[in-house]
Design an enzyme around this catalytic site. Structure first.
Site, short mmCIF file in Angstrom:
data_model
loop_
_atom_site.label_atom_id
_atom_site.label_comp_id
_atom_site.label_asym_id
_atom_site.label_seq_id
_atom_site.Cartn_x
_atom_site.Cartn_y
_atom_site.Cartn_z
N SER A 156 0.82 -1.21 0.00
CA SER A 156 0.00 0.00 0.00
C SER A 156 0.86 1.26 0.00
CB SER A 156 -0.94 -0.01 1.20
OG SER A 156 -0.20 -0.14 2.39
N HIS A 169 -3.01 -2.88 -5.47
CA HIS A 169 -3.33 -2.55 -4.08
C HIS A 169 -4.82 -2.75 -3.84
CE1 HIS A 169 -3.73 0.84 -0.87
NE2 HIS A 169 -3.75 -0.36 -0.34
N GLU A 174 -6.32 -0.30 -6.62
CA GLU A 174 -5.39 0.73 -7.07
C GLU A 174 -4.24 0.00 -7.75
OE1 GLU A 174 -3.85 4.83 -4.83
OE2 GLU A 174 -3.66 2.94 -3.79
N ASN A 215 -3.35 6.55 -0.05
CA ASN A 215 -2.67 6.71 1.24
C ASN A 215 -1.79 7.95 1.28
OD1 ASN A 215 -3.91 4.55 2.38
ND2 ASN A 215 -2.29 3.09 1.91
#
Ligand code: COA
Length: 694
Positions: A410, A431, A443, A481
């Site tokens: 991530s 991800h 992702e 993130n």
């Protein structure tokens, strides 16, 4: 071919809607239907009419572009076509292949009978676009299937499989192909002189309904759809169908439709509909780039993520080997997978045989060579670069030369992971979000050497898994993130200045997020959050608030410990004066005078840094477009869909407001908190995020 084809099958006129790709009911279709109905009605040789769709589908609804233009639709509108249908003196049968959704299903509902293929799906998904069915859908559905089924299906926008639609009374028979069944049905109706069944006159299921049903359903919606307009209006319409005269109830639906159509929520949700489709388009990836076939897959690591990814693959019918070196850990991982399928069966989201079939596709293995036959291997081990590099080195040696090696990291550097293999062009990030078998977002991360073919393969795989993929570039935290870091950091700075955890979470939940940032931390585990934070390097002009570290040191690890930012009784969070005291102590140590912070300030200081970083991400080409960020946040981070995603929301409110917030924050927070140059350029030129100015 005209938008509606007219042909005769003996004594039956067959009207075929032909408006690729999905037979949306745009003006030429409505005109074509009107003319064909006139013609069939006026031809004495025609004894019955069948309406169907070309290209394996009935119709996917109104033309979304037309509806969302906000303009008054040109006549004939769907309701006029339906009025013509209900006035027909000859049997009218719909033959449903593929999907009949929205206006498409409303059209079918205005026929006397409906015959569907066994694999067909019907439904009224308008709520997902912030709308409600405006062509009698709430009325006829309720009359045929009763209010309970209507409330459940229409407020959620469910696609209903044909066998279930048959049970509910929405279709009258199943047949493959549907057209043959409909022709046979129509012939029988003629031969038997069957009385025509006008659905807006069907009344058995709407009589004597307990008014408490609607009150109870509204209460349920309060928890699920707080802040949304369309679901509540749908309940009003269904209630009207049961309590008011036909004309008044249809009028109620019409008024509510217009209210929803003209609402900002409709606009935001239509933005997301098209954004989702746009996200699949990758500039530079032309039709000459084909995705590799994925016949078999493998997953490394049978923890929560690995198990979830294996389930996502198996649910799509892809056989998957799940690798875990320790027999004990493998057994534990497979046990969790088995339990998760049991829970799906108990919930009714899968049948026992579907669950068994999927489970049968997951094979636990404990040695690397067992992965040799996979076309793609997805690594989901501990989030540590060295560990992942070691795994990729081994995968490179055992996997077939054509195989793609994907990592579920991530935050880590895809290029550094790819460097430990001899095939960096076949290394890519995938991800997933937890739980990976449920969450729709994927992702996909393109490294410096990732080939177009590899990108095409993981994008196509996402579609096969029923997921929405967004392609991100390689950077710390990728899209989601990376942005989240600013949101989380600012939440703590707000605490230092005077906010409480419950105030912050209340404001964010009031905005429409399922959970506020601190409640989310407690759920994920504060030790986990702190561990991730420690792995990140901050620029010298930035700092972390010490609050998280203090909580962890005090054993406040979150829900699992019964205490974190809150105290927990079961899963219920309870504000904890001890936490407030801890925060106040931090404020004192930092010399910050606590003050009462208005809710509006909390909202802007949490969301504007998110948007600002999003703009940098667009500018750097990490995201292909601003709308991809909206897709990421709505599908992976709980941003309310009806607000359109963070970038859309900020633009609607005025990007200059984001700039103003960042100007206020940057002197205290550091250079990365300055307004993104892209935002300044856009505001200066009066343009929007989709202008290509990035
Ligand atoms: N009006 C206009 N265009 C539509 C449409 C509609 N009702 N439904 C789908 N499309 C377009 C999509 O934008 C897409 O166009 P693109 O290829 O240019 O991107 C194309 O049709 C194919 O749709 P897509 O969703 O990519 O295909 P799919 O096979 O995954 O799904 C459907 C097909 C019909 C299930 C899905 O498109 C859908 O749910 N459509 C909306 C249904 C709806 O909400 N109807 C009520 C409208 S008020």
């Amino acid at each position: 071919m005209a938008a509606v084809d007219y042909r005769l099958e003996g004594e039956i006129a067959v009207l075929t809607i032909a408006n690729p790709p999905v037979n949306a009911l745009s003006l030429p279709v409505r005109e074509g239907l009107m003319q064909a109905l006139e013609r069939a009605g006026g031809d004495p040789a025609v004894k019955a009419i069948v309406v169907t769709g070309e290209g394996g589908t009935f119709a996917a609804g109104a033309d979304i572009n037309e509806v969302s233009s906000g303009l008054v639709l040109k006549s004939p509108i769907t309701r006029e076509v339906q009025a013509r249908m209900e006035a027909a003196s000859k049997p009218l049968v719909a033959a449903i292949e593929g999907v009949a959704l929205g206006g498409g299903f409303e059209l079918a509902l205005a026929c006397h009978w409906r015959i569907a293929a066994t694999t067909a799906k019907v439904g009224l998904p308008e709520v997902k676009l912030g709308l409600l069915p405006g062509a009698g859908g709430t009325q006829r559905f309720t009359r045929l299937a009763g209010p309970e089924a209507a409330l459940e299906a229409i407020t959620a926008g469910h696609q209903i499989p044909a066998p279930r639609a048959l049970e509910l009374g929405l279709v009258d028979a199943l047949a493959d192909p549907a057209l043959d069944g409909a022709l046979a049905f129509a012939r029988r109706a003629v031969a038997e002189r069957r009385p025509l069944r006008v659905t807006s006159d069907v009344g058995e299921r709407i009589r004597g309904v307990d008014p408490e049903l609607f009150a109870a359903f509204r209460r349920k919606l309060e928890a699920k759809a707080r802040g949304q307009l369309a679901p509540f209006r749908i309940v009003d319409c269904i209630e009207a169908a049961c309590t008011r005269p036909v004309e008044a109830a249809f009028a109620r639906e019409r008024e509510s439709f217009i209210e929803c159509r003209d609402s900002p929520q409709r606009k935001a949700l239509v933005h997301l509909f098209f954004a989702e489709r746009e996200a699949r388009r990758i500039p530079g990836l032309g039709p000459e780039v084909t995705a590799l076939p994925v016949h078999r897959a493998a997953v490394v690591g049978a923890g929560t993520m690995g198990g979830g990814i294996a389930m996502a693959l198996a649910n799509a019918g892809i056989p998957v080997s799940l690798l875990e070196l320790s027999a004990q850990a493998l057994e534990r991982g497979l046990g969790v997978v088995g339990k998760s399928y049991d829970a799906s069966v108990a919930r009714g989201s899968l049948t026992r045989s579907q669950a068994d079939a999927a489970l049968g596709l997951i094979r636990g293995v404990s040695e690397y060579p067992a992965l040799a036959g996979a076309d793609i291997v997805i690594e989901a081990v501990y989030e540590d670069l060295e560990v992942k590099q070691e795994v990729f080195g081994r995968l490179d040696r055992v996997a077939g030369p054509h195989a793609i090696l994907a990592t579920n990291t991530s935050t880590l550097d895809i290029d550094a992971i790819a460097a430990s293999t001899s095939r960096p062009e076949k290394v890519v990030g995938t991800h997933f979000f937890s739980p990976a078998n449920v969450m729709r977002l994927l992702e996909n991360v393109r490294g410096r050497h990732t080939s177009p073919e590899t990108v095409a393969t993981v994008m196509a795989l996402a579609k096969r898994l029923g997921k929405i993929a967004v392609l991100a570039g390689n950077c710390d935290g990728f899209i989601g993130n990376r942005m989240l870091m600013f949101y989380g950091a600012e939440a703590e700075f707000l605490l230092e200045e005077g906010a409480t955890p419950e105030q912050i979470d209340r404001v964010i939940e009031g905005f429409g997020f399922a959970m506020g940032p601190l409640a989310v931390r407690d759920l994920a585990g504060n030790d986990v959050g702190f561990q991730i934070r420690k792995g990140r390097r901050l620029p010298p002009d930035e700092r972390w608030s010490p609050i998280l570290e203090r909580l962890v040191a005090g054993g406040r690890l979150g829900q699992k410990a019964g205490r974190g930012y809150y105290r927990y009784e079961g899963r219920t969070r309870i504000p904890d004066p001890e936490v407030v005291a801890l925060i106040e102590q931090v404020s004192r140590e930092l010399g910050i005078e606590r003050r009462s912070i208005p809710d509006e300030e909390i909202l802007e200081r949490l969301l504007h840094p998110l948007v600002n970083e999003g703009a940098r991400i667009v500018e750097e080409g990490i995201a292909l477009r601003a709308s991809d960020i909206d897709i990421v946040y709505v599908n992976g981070y709980g941003f309310p869909a009806w607000r359109g995603g963070p970038m859309y929301w900020a633009e609607e409110a005025g990007l200059e407001r984001v700039i103003a917030t960042m100007r206020r924050l940057a002197p205290r927070r550091g250079a990365r908190w300055r307004p993104a140059p892209l935002l300044e350029r856009l505001v200066a030129s009066g343009r929007g995020l989709s202008s290509g100015l990035a």
